[in-house]
Design a protein around this motif. Structure first.
Motif, PDB file in Angstrom:
ATOM      1  N   LEU A   6       0.817  -1.195   0.188  1.00  0.00           N
ATOM      2  CA  LEU A   6       0.702  -0.540  -0.125  1.00  0.00           C
ATOM      3  C   LEU A   6       0.876   1.351   0.327  1.00  0.00           C
ATOM      4  O   LEU A   6       0.454   2.213  -0.730  1.00  0.00           O
ATOM      5  CB  LEU A   6      -1.011   0.039   1.568  1.00  0.00           C
ATOM      6  CG  LEU A   6      -2.428  -1.133   1.408  1.00  0.00           C
ATOM      7  CD1 LEU A   6      -2.527  -1.534   2.594  1.00  0.00           C
ATOM      8  CD2 LEU A   6      -3.134  -0.753  -0.314  1.00  0.00           C
ATOM      9  N   THR A   7       2.139   1.299   0.425  1.00  0.00           N
ATOM     10  CA  THR A   7       2.762   2.505   0.979  1.00  0.00           C
ATOM     11  C   THR A   7       4.013   2.968  -0.531  1.00  0.00           C
ATOM     12  O   THR A   7       3.653   3.828  -0.953  1.00  0.00           O
ATOM     13  CB  THR A   7       4.228   2.243   1.632  1.00  0.00           C
ATOM     14  OG1 THR A   7       3.773   2.090   3.103  1.00  0.00           O
ATOM     15  CG2 THR A   7       5.304   3.474   1.723  1.00  0.00           C
ATOM     16  N   LEU A   8       3.121   1.319  -1.245  1.00  0.00           N
ATOM     17  CA  LEU A   8       4.172   1.715  -3.071  1.00  0.00           C
ATOM     18  C   LEU A   8       2.663   2.132  -3.719  1.00  0.00           C
ATOM     19  O   LEU A   8       3.272   2.782  -4.723  1.00  0.00           O
ATOM     20  CB  LEU A   8       4.731   0.451  -3.946  1.00  0.00           C
ATOM     21  CG  LEU A   8       5.699   0.156  -4.802  1.00  0.00           C
ATOM     22  CD1 LEU A   8       5.800   1.336  -5.200  1.00  0.00           C
ATOM     23  CD2 LEU A   8       5.274  -0.971  -5.537  1.00  0.00           C
ATOM     24  N   ALA A   9       1.685   1.498  -3.295  1.00  0.00           N
ATOM     25  CA  ALA A   9       0.595   2.018  -4.662  1.00  0.00           C
ATOM     26  C   ALA A   9       0.974   3.337  -4.223  1.00  0.00           C
ATOM     27  O   ALA A   9       0.312   4.448  -4.674  1.00  0.00           O
ATOM     28  CB  ALA A   9      -0.557   1.158  -3.712  1.00  0.00           C
ATOM     29  N   GLU A  10       0.760   4.339  -2.961  1.00  0.00           N
ATOM     30  CA  GLU A  10       0.371   5.596  -2.496  1.00  0.00           C
ATOM     31  C   GLU A  10       0.904   5.973  -3.191  1.00  0.00           C
ATOM     32  O   GLU A  10       0.983   7.620  -4.189  1.00  0.00           O
ATOM     33  CB  GLU A  10       0.554   5.556  -1.541  1.00  0.00           C
ATOM     34  CG  GLU A  10      -0.866   5.524  -0.113  1.00  0.00           C
ATOM     35  CD  GLU A  10      -0.359   5.648   0.789  1.00  0.00           C
ATOM     36  OE1 GLU A  10      -1.504   5.587   1.972  1.00  0.00           O
ATOM     37  OE2 GLU A  10       0.638   5.287   1.878  1.00  0.00           O
TER      38      GLU A  10
END
Length: 438
Positions: A74-78
């Motif tokens: 999710l960090t990468l997605a953000e």
């Protein structure tokens, strides 16, 4: 009977067996999670220094080493959303939600990716599906604001969006208090708090303009309320003497005092700004006007919140007033007097141009003051240790969004010169006016 040698051998065998069990995860998965966390930490440092490509490489490598970690995905997605790669971000969010279907951050990232794809309807459906799994009675102000904004972006059920944002504003207003502020509206409180911070950031002129707009409106309302009260008193004298104060007369007195209270607080705040600017004549005039309203300007100002506490409130005020102003700009408009005669439920279906512009004006002052505060000593506190670069980038975009919302309202009202001015300010911030600003 076992010998000492046999006992030691048995113990060593047990220890070896237990250790071998503990080694199974390492044999199967290796040291990936530990190395992945190290890569993620390095990525944060790269983002901080503006080295986006290197940061993304580190995050992708972290996900590869620890593919079961939802936080890393999710960090990468953000971060991918930030650079316009929303398709890949959506895929990552869906991977997380396949395993953790009620992951709140996963829902947020998925809907954000859908918004950046321009699919506002899908983003709303994602949020509503998640909301059904929650206890509706436990929705806080933040959640109500989110749902209202998603509905507004999707242009669906705007009356429900208005209902939710009004509830969020009313709740927040009750908890944002200082001595003598219980009768102040949320826009008035936000204006005062933004103005107190503005005095520390060289933004007195911007604050002065926003305050004066509201004072002018309140002064008109005071005159109208006084005339209505006078008319009511006159009619009562025709029926009986001495005058008997019925419910209608008491309500009119209460309305008048409400307007006077809000005006007195804004005038007291404006007097401080005039004092900062060396305009002693205007400062004295505002304080005298407060006295004519039956208040003490010095006493009101003495109870104002500190600049530090005021700064902490600007983010919420700017967000909620932006949402409400944006929604009011979409609803059918009636004149302010007609709006006052509507019931609370009817207010969810109509608004007026003046209220929409007022909310956006105050929201813009809050965000602009927050943005400028990074260059002044007020931010030199352990409470404000957020990374300056990222915070300012976020606020720059938020400022552009608010200006775009106000631009839309100006265009709808036919104020093309003002709409053009907002579009030019958006360009100066490095953005392009349009539907991609949300």
């Amino acid at each position: 009977m076992k010998t000492i040698g046999e006992t030691i051998a048995a113990r060593m065998l047990i220890i070896t067996f237990v250790a071998s069990i503990a080694m199974i995860p390492l044999i199967l998965y290796g040291c990936g999670p530990e190395w992945a966390r190290w890569d993620a930490t390095q990525a944060v440092l790269f983002f901080r220094d503006g080295e986006v490509d290197e940061a993304l490489y580190q995050l992708r490598d972290a996900v590869r080493k620890s593919p079961r970690d939802p936080v890393l995905k999710l960090t990468l997605a953000e971060r991918l959303i930030e650079i316009g790669q929303s398709d890949e971000a959506l895929a990552l969010a869906n991977e997380v939600l396949d395993v953790y279907p009620e992951n709140a951050n996963g829902i947020a990232v998925k809907s954000s990716a859908q918004q950046h794809q321009g699919n506002f309807g899908a983003a709303l459906e994602t949020q509503l599906a998640y909301d059904e799994s929650l206890n509706a009675s436990s929705r806080g102000s933040i959640r109500l604001n989110e749902l209202a904004y998603y509905r507004a972006l999707a242009s669906k059920e705007i009356h429900l969006a208005k209902r939710d944002i009004e509830t969020a504003v009313a709740t927040t207003n009750r908890y944002n208090n200082w001595t003598g502020s219980s009768k102040l509206t949320f826009p008035v409180k936000a204006t005062i708090q933004a103005s107190l911070v503005a005095r520390c950031c060289g933004m007195q002129q911007e604050a002065l303009w926003t305050i004066s707009q509201q004072i002018e409106t309140l002064q008109k309302q005071i005159v109208e309320a006084r005339n209505e009260l006078t008319s009511e008193i006159y009619k009562s004298t025709q029926d009986a003497f001495p005058i008997r104060q019925d419910v209608g007369m008491l309500n009119r007195r209460e309305h008048l005092r409400f307007y006077e209270t809000n005006a007195a607080s804004l005038l007291s705040c404006r007097a401080l700004i005039h004092q900062d600017l060396g305009d002693q004549r205007s400062c004295v005039a505002d304080r005298r006007e407060v006295a004519r309203l039956g208040f003490d300007s010095s006493e009101i100002a003495a109870h104002f919140p500190s600049e530090k506490l005021s700064l902490m409130s600007l983010g919420t005020a700017g967000a909620y007033l932006d949402t409400r102003g944006f929604i009011c700009g979409m609803l059918p408009w009636v004149d302010a007097e007609t709006l006052l005669g509507k019931s609370l439920d009817q207010h969810n279906f109509v608004s007026c141009h003046a209220n929409a512009i007022r909310d956006l004006d105050v929201a813009i002052l809050c965000v602009e003051t927050d943005r400028k505060s990074f260059d002044f000593s007020l931010r030199n506190s352990i409470d404000f240790m957020a990374e300056k670069r990222e915070s300012q980038q976020r606020l720059n975009r938020q400022m552009a969004v608010l200006l775009y919302h106000r631009q839309l309202i100006h265009e709808r009202a036919g104020n093309l010169a003002k709409a053009k001015a907002d579009a030019e300010r958006i360009s100066e911030l490095g953005f392009e006016s349009g539907v991609d600003l949300f």
